[in-house]
Design a protein around this motif. Structure first.
Motif, PDB file in Angstrom:
ATOM      1  N   SER A   1       0.849  -1.192   0.000  1.00  0.00           N
ATOM      2  CA  SER A   1       0.000   0.000   0.000  1.00  0.00           C
ATOM      3  C   SER A   1       0.880   1.236   0.000  1.00  0.00           C
ATOM      4  O   SER A   1       2.106   1.163   0.160  1.00  0.00           O
ATOM      5  N   TRP A   2       0.246   2.394  -0.161  1.00  0.00           N
ATOM      6  CA  TRP A   2       0.990   3.649  -0.192  1.00  0.00           C
ATOM      7  C   TRP A   2       1.814   3.836   1.072  1.00  0.00           C
ATOM      8  O   TRP A   2       2.930   4.364   1.016  1.00  0.00           O
ATOM      9  N   ALA A   3       1.293   3.386   2.203  1.00  0.00           N
ATOM     10  CA  ALA A   3       2.008   3.579   3.463  1.00  0.00           C
ATOM     11  C   ALA A   3       3.335   2.847   3.500  1.00  0.00           C
ATOM     12  O   ALA A   3       4.261   3.240   4.220  1.00  0.00           O
ATOM     13  N   ASP A   4       3.469   1.767   2.719  1.00  0.00           N
ATOM     14  CA  ASP A   4       4.695   0.973   2.736  1.00  0.00           C
ATOM     15  C   ASP A   4       5.873   1.677   2.069  1.00  0.00           C
ATOM     16  O   ASP A   4       7.027   1.286   2.274  1.00  0.00           O
ATOM     17  N   LEU A   5       5.598   2.689   1.264  1.00  0.00           N
ATOM     18  CA  LEU A   5       6.689   3.349   0.543  1.00  0.00           C
ATOM     19  C   LEU A   5       7.707   3.970   1.489  1.00  0.00           C
ATOM     20  O   LEU A   5       8.883   4.094   1.142  1.00  0.00           O
ATOM     21  N   ALA A   6       7.255   4.356   2.675  1.00  0.00           N
ATOM     22  CA  ALA A   6       8.181   4.970   3.635  1.00  0.00           C
ATOM     23  C   ALA A   6       9.308   4.013   3.998  1.00  0.00           C
ATOM     24  O   ALA A   6      10.448   4.446   4.233  1.00  0.00           O
ATOM     25  N   TRP A   7       9.006   2.714   4.049  1.00  0.00           N
ATOM     26  CA  TRP A   7      10.053   1.739   4.372  1.00  0.00           C
ATOM     27  C   TRP A   7      11.140   1.752   3.303  1.00  0.00           C
ATOM     28  O   TRP A   7      12.340   1.766   3.616  1.00  0.00           O
ATOM     29  N   LEU A   8      10.745   1.748   2.037  1.00  0.00           N
ATOM     30  CA  LEU A   8      11.735   1.751   0.971  1.00  0.00           C
ATOM     31  C   LEU A   8      12.530   3.049   0.981  1.00  0.00           C
ATOM     32  O   LEU A   8      13.741   3.052   0.710  1.00  0.00           O
ATOM     33  N   ARG A   9      11.879   4.148   1.285  1.00  0.00           N
ATOM     34  CA  ARG A   9      12.575   5.425   1.416  1.00  0.00           C
ATOM     35  C   ARG A   9      13.712   5.327   2.432  1.00  0.00           C
ATOM     36  O   ARG A   9      14.788   5.904   2.242  1.00  0.00           O
TER      37      ARG A   9
ATOM     38  N   ALA B   1      -1.915  11.768  -8.152  1.00  0.00           N
ATOM     39  CA  ALA B   1      -1.971  12.684  -7.015  1.00  0.00           C
ATOM     40  C   ALA B   1      -1.466  12.008  -5.740  1.00  0.00           C
ATOM     41  O   ALA B   1      -0.753  12.629  -4.937  1.00  0.00           O
ATOM     42  N   LEU B   2      -1.818  10.746  -5.550  1.00  0.00           N
ATOM     43  CA  LEU B   2      -1.331  10.024  -4.371  1.00  0.00           C
ATOM     44  C   LEU B   2       0.184   9.830  -4.430  1.00  0.00           C
ATOM     45  O   LEU B   2       0.867   9.904  -3.396  1.00  0.00           O
ATOM     46  N   ALA B   3       0.712   9.565  -5.610  1.00  0.00           N
ATOM     47  CA  ALA B   3       2.158   9.418  -5.746  1.00  0.00           C
ATOM     48  C   ALA B   3       2.879  10.698  -5.338  1.00  0.00           C
ATOM     49  O   ALA B   3       3.882  10.667  -4.613  1.00  0.00           O
ATOM     50  N   VAL B   4       2.378  11.821  -5.799  1.00  0.00           N
ATOM     51  CA  VAL B   4       2.971  13.103  -5.423  1.00  0.00           C
ATOM     52  C   VAL B   4       2.846  13.314  -3.918  1.00  0.00           C
ATOM     53  O   VAL B   4       3.804  13.720  -3.245  1.00  0.00           O
ATOM     54  N   ALA B   5       1.674  13.022  -3.360  1.00  0.00           N
ATOM     55  CA  ALA B   5       1.450  13.228  -1.929  1.00  0.00           C
ATOM     56  C   ALA B   5       2.370  12.361  -1.076  1.00  0.00           C
ATOM     57  O   ALA B   5       2.730  12.751   0.047  1.00  0.00           O
ATOM     58  N   HIS B   6       2.749  11.202  -1.599  1.00  0.00           N
ATOM     59  CA  HIS B   6       3.630  10.299  -0.855  1.00  0.00           C
ATOM     60  C   HIS B   6       5.097  10.471  -1.243  1.00  0.00           C
ATOM     61  O   HIS B   6       5.932   9.627  -0.920  1.00  0.00           O
ATOM     62  N   GLY B   7       5.402  11.558  -1.928  1.00  0.00           N
ATOM     63  CA  GLY B   7       6.799  11.936  -2.120  1.00  0.00           C
ATOM     64  C   GLY B   7       7.535  11.264  -3.247  1.00  0.00           C
ATOM     65  O   GLY B   7       8.772  11.240  -3.239  1.00  0.00           O
TER      66      GLY B   7
ATOM     67  N   CYS C   1       6.567  16.690 -10.063  1.00  0.00           N
ATOM     68  CA  CYS C   1       7.693  15.771 -10.267  1.00  0.00           C
ATOM     69  C   CYS C   1       7.719  15.397 -11.738  1.00  0.00           C
ATOM     70  O   CYS C   1       6.714  15.549 -12.444  1.00  0.00           O
ATOM     71  N   PRO C   2       8.846  14.894 -12.237  1.00  0.00           N
ATOM     72  CA  PRO C   2       8.907  14.484 -13.638  1.00  0.00           C
ATOM     73  C   PRO C   2       7.984  13.309 -13.922  1.00  0.00           C
ATOM     74  O   PRO C   2       7.793  12.421 -13.087  1.00  0.00           O
ATOM     75  N   VAL C   3       7.409  13.320 -15.126  1.00  0.00           N
ATOM     76  CA  VAL C   3       6.584  12.224 -15.613  1.00  0.00           C
ATOM     77  C   VAL C   3       7.339  11.537 -16.747  1.00  0.00           C
ATOM     78  O   VAL C   3       7.781  12.194 -17.695  1.00  0.00           O
ATOM     79  N   LEU C   4       7.507  10.228 -16.656  1.00  0.00           N
ATOM     80  CA  LEU C   4       8.094   9.429 -17.718  1.00  0.00           C
ATOM     81  C   LEU C   4       6.992   8.591 -18.337  1.00  0.00           C
ATOM     82  O   LEU C   4       5.873   8.520 -17.803  1.00  0.00           O
ATOM     83  N   PHE C   5       7.313   7.922 -19.439  1.00  0.00           N
ATOM     84  CA  PHE C   5       6.273   7.228 -20.200  1.00  0.00           C
ATOM     85  C   PHE C   5       6.836   5.964 -20.827  1.00  0.00           C
ATOM     86  O   PHE C   5       7.973   5.951 -21.306  1.00  0.00           O
ATOM     87  N   ASP C   6       6.038   4.892 -20.837  1.00  0.00           N
ATOM     88  CA  ASP C   6       6.324   3.762 -21.722  1.00  0.00           C
ATOM     89  C   ASP C   6       5.023   3.136 -22.188  1.00  0.00           C
ATOM     90  O   ASP C   6       3.974   3.332 -21.588  1.00  0.00           O
TER      91      ASP C   6
END
Length: 373
Positions: free
Chosen positions: A221-229, A248-254, A289-294
């Motif tokens: 979940s979004w909350a888990d990203l802090a661990w990887l940080r 928007a959630l990605a930006v909010a979670h850094g 933040c930058p947006v990439l694409f594939d």
């Protein structure tokens, strides 16, 4: 321009594809080329670019185009880089080491896959342009931490976390082939016990899907990203964003960057084409933040369309593997240089001297409506 030993010129990505198909076994080819289920999203990625119409400008005083771009403090000769894909030694004996050399010759970013078949360190030693490392979220967090730390020590520039695989898509080609990773090819950066299921052939099933079900953590979940940080000082890039809500959630979670991607049509069949999601996501990010694409880029004009819709960089998945199979490092460099030359050509004819000059006025708006995925 690259040539085969026969002297046949390789002028386009399609030329590399035809050459590669002759050299790669049918089950490996299906693994590379296939998508999920009926492959509707795989096809939609390509059709989305077929709808695009560019708006040429005349008497613009643009004799040449500057394709250079910088990201996270690293300069690249091209905004066209290599998306993460697994097991490059399936198509070339040197695997990701050759891919890294080819990317370096083109001055391009190479995102190394978690399931690379050469070590993180060997790939770094062969590289002369920027490297990032891609990760999936495993149940074994100690394995993820180790990979992130090794990447940081080896000079990689970012960690790219693929977030659209709580379970692997139903890839019928692999299931029909009973596909498993064979021979001496392996994900050498991960201890063999974690990868064992990827090598166990099962008629009517995919070893990779079975491995994913046992090794990936679907509760992420979004909350888990802090661990990887906390595991790394490297920038964190999230790959697999297709909606404004998740952007928007990605930006909010850094998130330090995001990648608009439907996994090359290999996950949710019927998902929106990546190009059809790009403007929505870029608008939601709003420059935070930058947006990439594939997803479906096969020529420089495709890259121009994605860059005009808000992408900072465009990543190729299958085409570099075609180049690798057809000609090793030279083939990889050839694919990237060809696409970059096509991009520069299209930019001149569109009257755009540099990448920052590309915006939505380069495209006819009505040609982007009506996604069919």
């Amino acid at each position: 321009m690259t040539q085969l030993q026969t002297g046949t010129p390789l002028l386009t990505a399609s030329d590399y594809r035809r050459s590669a198909q002759r050299l790669v076994g049918s089950d490996v080819w299906d693994f590379i080329e296939g998508g999920a289920e009926d492959e509707r999203t795989l096809a939609a990625n390509l059709r989305a670019f077929d709808r695009v119409r560019l708006r040429p400008r005349v008497l613009a005083g643009v004799p040449d185009a500057d394709t250079t771009v910088s990201l996270f403090g690293t300069a690249y000769a091209t905004p066209i880089g290599i998306a993460p894909t697994a097991y490059h030694r399936l198509v070339d004996a040197e695997g990701e080491v050759a891919t890294a050399r080819g990317a370096g010759r083109a001055g391009a970013l190479f995102v190394v896959g978690m399931f690379a078949s050469r070590t993180i360190e060997d790939i770094a030693a062969a590289a002369s342009s920027g490297l990032w490392l891609q990760l999936y979220w495993l149940r074994r967090r100690d394995v993820m931490r180790d990979l992130a730390e090794r990447a940081e020590r080896s000079g990689y520039g970012a960690i790219m976390l693929t977030v659209d695989v709580p379970r692997m898509g139903r890839r019928w080609r692999d299931m029909r082939n009973g596909f498993a990773i064979g021979g001496d090819v392996a994900a050498v950066n991960i201890e063999p016990a974690v990868m064992a299921e990827a090598h166990r052939r099962d008629e009517g099933g995919s070893a990779l899907a079975r491995h994913t079900a046992g090794s990936f953590d679907p509760s992420l979940s979004w909350a888990d990203l802090a661990w990887l940080r906390d595991c790394t000082r490297l920038p964190l890039v999230l790959k697999g964003i297709l909606t404004a809500e998740d952007a928007a959630l990605a930006v909010a979670h850094g998130a330090d960057a995001i990648v608009v991607s439907n996994h090359g049509g290999r996950q949710l069949d019927g998902a929106v084409a990546s190009l059809d999601a790009l403007a929505e996501v870029a608008d939601a990010v709003g420059g935070a933040c930058p947006v990439l694409f594939d997803g479906g880029v096969r020529r420089g004009a495709d890259a121009l369309a994605a860059l005009a819709l808000g992408a900072r960089m465009v990543l190729l998945g299958r085409p570099p593997l075609w180049g690798l199979a057809a000609g090793g490092a030279d083939g990889v460099a050839g694919v990237l240089r060809t696409a970059t030359e096509e991009l520069a050509h299209a930019m001149v004819l569109a009257g755009r001297a540099a990448l920052p000059d590309l915006d939505r006025t380069a495209l006819r708006p009505t040609s982007l409506a009506g996604g069919d995925a």
